[in-house]
Design an enzyme around this catalytic site. Structure first.
Site, PDB file in Angstrom:
ATOM      1  N   ASP A 167     -13.906  32.485 -69.427  1.00 15.64           N
ATOM      2  CA  ASP A 167     -14.439  33.573 -69.167  1.00 15.64           C
ATOM      3  C   ASP A 167     -15.610  34.070 -70.177  1.00 15.64           C
ATOM      4  O   ASP A 167     -15.744  34.473 -71.115  1.00 15.64           O
ATOM      5  CB  ASP A 167     -13.578  34.959 -69.194  1.00 15.64           C
ATOM      6  CG  ASP A 167     -14.024  35.780 -68.203  1.00 15.64           C
ATOM      7  OD1 ASP A 167     -14.734  35.718 -67.497  1.00 15.64           O
ATOM      8  OD2 ASP A 167     -13.422  36.915 -68.115  1.00 15.64           O
ATOM      9  N   LYS A 191      -8.756  38.793 -65.304  1.00 12.71           N
ATOM     10  CA  LYS A 191      -9.812  39.535 -65.604  1.00 12.71           C
ATOM     11  C   LYS A 191      -9.610  40.581 -66.611  1.00 12.71           C
ATOM     12  O   LYS A 191      -9.970  40.818 -67.833  1.00 12.71           O
ATOM     13  CB  LYS A 191     -10.855  40.155 -64.454  1.00 12.71           C
ATOM     14  CG  LYS A 191     -11.924  40.718 -64.891  1.00 12.71           C
ATOM     15  CD  LYS A 191     -12.959  39.892 -65.865  1.00 12.71           C
ATOM     16  CE  LYS A 191     -13.817  39.252 -64.898  1.00 12.71           C
ATOM     17  NZ  LYS A 191     -15.015  38.216 -65.472  1.00 12.71           N
ATOM     18  N   LYS A 206     -24.762  46.935 -62.794  1.00 11.76           N
ATOM     19  CA  LYS A 206     -23.432  47.247 -63.209  1.00 11.76           C
ATOM     20  C   LYS A 206     -23.769  48.385 -64.212  1.00 11.76           C
ATOM     21  O   LYS A 206     -24.562  48.543 -64.955  1.00 11.76           O
ATOM     22  CB  LYS A 206     -22.960  45.956 -64.120  1.00 11.76           C
ATOM     23  CG  LYS A 206     -21.415  46.156 -64.967  1.00 11.76           C
ATOM     24  CD  LYS A 206     -20.963  44.968 -65.675  1.00 11.76           C
ATOM     25  CE  LYS A 206     -19.766  45.283 -66.204  1.00 11.76           C
ATOM     26  NZ  LYS A 206     -19.381  44.134 -67.050  1.00 11.76           N
ATOM     27  N   LYS A 258     -14.861  35.127 -73.384  1.00 14.58           N
ATOM     28  CA  LYS A 258     -13.917  36.522 -73.764  1.00 14.58           C
ATOM     29  C   LYS A 258     -12.466  35.975 -74.318  1.00 14.58           C
ATOM     30  O   LYS A 258     -12.099  36.614 -75.425  1.00 14.58           O
ATOM     31  CB  LYS A 258     -13.595  37.124 -72.499  1.00 14.58           C
ATOM     32  CG  LYS A 258     -14.682  37.887 -71.949  1.00 14.58           C
ATOM     33  CD  LYS A 258     -14.258  38.895 -70.740  1.00 14.58           C
ATOM     34  CE  LYS A 258     -15.083  39.657 -70.212  1.00 14.58           C
ATOM     35  NZ  LYS A 258     -16.063  38.971 -69.189  1.00 14.58           N
TER      36      LYS A 258
END
Length: 538
Positions: free
Chosen positions: A333, A382, A424, A502
């Site tokens: 990720d 996520k 975002k 991540k």
């Protein structure tokens, strides 16, 4: 590289830093190390590096710590010839893939474009560690810091030289994909269209059981539904072979930059070993995900595979296959915006002795990746990825967080807002306890184009994967040609690239590091060690 070797080199050459305080300059002519411990040959650069570290032992009864200095000698050998490299992106027609492709094509063609605020924008790779960051290598005669671009420490490929391709479940051209993503300014998209309209992804391996139902209308360019997992794997391997031949490349990096999948089931006999996973594919097991098929195809074709989404693509069997095959893998990720800020801020607070109590973060945007995450099953990976980025930072301070006590409350909320597209927004609130339990609250707001943050990560990962697979090493005082000790490659699980992830993947037994500063130092320090650069401090 063994697990312990990789851990040792995380801090091999002192503090990192893009430049020096108190003045300095960046040299743009490359780097040459004048040392008897570094040799420049026709095909390799070799370096002898002595790494000094400290072993620590804790007495179980008294808690007393005994520190013992030690020294380990490494011999590094780096191939100097940059291979002709291709980048295959899974999800090439998504916002990330079309953004990176457009940037590279614009740079190759020397395009300039206008926005409302500026008439002459020029292509650049800001946000890329390899292309826009520097490494401090020492001090000049006046005591000023001298830095070089990170890309100049060792021979490294260029973005413009990458052959580009990939797969997608949508048959839109890269020109149409860029219009759909809406990341670039209209003037740039207009100029890119004749250069990218002929770029069309290869058919994607699509399994609706692993993706949100809302993606079905987009899936107009997929392998036949009746194909077995084995047939899809074989087709992906054939795609890689054909891409290499058509583009005359000798080395390919495969990156998953498509939407998140749901977690695949993991169990013994299904995907716990390489043999079990290959057998599961052969018998068409339902729980082998499309992303795992891409990973296996890449590994079997000798191509590094990078998982840029949070699902468990790299199941134990895929990692076992990579280690057995000696092929690099990186996961999981991409770490781009809010998560990087979170790891930096928490590292700063806890490093100052401030006890973080709550972290609450809100994100909202409207791109297709976020649309996919409106499905609760797809959100689970996520959410897990975003929630685990501070574990080692908290665990590293037993004064603030003694074993068995509560960790910070960590809440992550994400909302889909179609109007915003790739733009975002995130708001983060951190509440901590400082002196005498006084409260300290920080609130941060960020606005960014999500894919403009992710695209340079993909670029770096492709270039660094090619470079790191040209580096090998041996351990011992005598040079390899003197004692016969063979060189060995870095461990296939490239934990040194945790800066970009991540949920960093590490070799078995190696601890995970989430601190962004330590992760960046791992990249920089490995490059320094291969060139025997020991930076003077001060």
């Amino acid at each position: 590289m063994t697990d312990n070797d990789a851990s040792r080199l995380r801090a091999a050459t002192g503090p990192s830093g893009g430049g020096g305080g108190g003045g300095g300059y960046t040299a743009l002519g490359g780097l040459h190390v004048d040392s008897p411990d570094v040799a420049y040959g026709g095909d390799h650069i070799t370096a002898r590096y002595e790494y000094r570290s400290t072993a620590a032992a804790v007495d179980a009864e008294t808690g007393r710590v005994t520190a013992t200095p030690r020294s380990t000698v490494y011999h590094f050998r780096t191939g100097t010839r940059v291979r002709r490299t291709g980048l295959l992106q899974v999800g090439w027609g998504g916002a990330n893939g079309s953004t990176l492709t457009g940037a590279i094509v614009a740079s190759r063609s020397n395009l300039t474009w206008a926005s409302r605020s500026q008439a002459d924008h020029k292509p650049n790779y800001k946000g890329s560690l390899t292309q826009a960051a520097t490494v401090r290598v020492g001090l000049d005669a006046d005591g000023a810091a001298v830095t070089v671009p990170l890309r100049d420490v060792l021979p490294m490929g260029t973005p413009e030289a990458l052959a580009l391709g990939g797969w997608d479940i949508s048959g839109a051209s890269l020109a149409d994909a860029a219009d759909r993503a809406g990341v670039f300014e209209p003037d740039l998209r207009r100029q890119l269209r004749p250069l990218t309209d002929g770029m069309v992804p290869m058919r994607g391996a699509y399994d609706p059981a692993f993706i949100a139902d809302n993606q079905a209308p987009r899936a107009d360019h997929v392998m036949p539904a009746e194909w077995t997992k084995q047939q899809r794997l074989d087709a992906l391997r054939e795609d890689i072979v054909a891409f290499k031949a058509a583009n005359d490349v000798e080395f390919v990096v495969v990156v998953w930059t498509a939407n998140s999948e749901r977690y695949a089931e993991e169990r013994p006999g299904l995907n716990d070993t390489a043999d079990a996973l290959l057998a599961a594919i052969a018998r068409d097991e339902a729980e082998v995900s499309p992303s795992t098929l891409y990973a296996v195809a890449a590994i079997l074709e000798g191509c590094p595979f990078i998982n840029g989404s949070p699902q468990n693509t790299l199941v134990a069997g895929a990692v076992d296959l990579a280690i057995r095959s000696g092929v690099a893998v990186v996961g999981d990720d991409f770490k781009s915006g809010q998560t990087k800020m979170k790891s930096v801020l928490v590292d700063y607070l806890i490093g100052c002795g401030v006890k973080v109590k709550t972290m609450v973060t809100y994100n909202h945007l409207g791109n297709n990746d976020m649309y996919q995450l409106t499905d609760g099953v797809m959100w689970k990976p996520k959410s897990a990825a975003k929630s685990r980025v501070i574990d080692d930072i908290v665990d590293g301070n037993g004064l603030l967080y003694p074993p068995g006590t509560a960790r910070p409350d960590h809440v992550v909320v994400v909302k889909y807002v179609p109007f915003l597209g790739d733009s975002k927004r995130d708001v983060s609130e951190y509440t901590s306890e400082t002196f005498m339990d006084a409260h300290y609250t920080s609130v941060m707001h960020n606005t960014c184009l999500d894919s403009a943050l992710c695209a340079p990560l993909i670029l770096d990962l492709a270039l660094l994967a090619e470079l790191l697979t040209r580096i090998d090493f041996t351990v011992g005082n005598a040079a390899p040609d003197a004692d016969g000790a063979p060189y060995q490659p870095l461990h296939p699980v490239l934990s040194v690239l945790s800066f970009y992830m991540k949920i960093p993947r590490t070799p078995p037994g190696e601890p995970i590091v989430n601190s962004l500063a330590r992760q960046r130092a791992a990249v920089e320090n490995l490059l320094r060690a291969t060139m025997y650069i020991t930076e003077p401090i001060g």
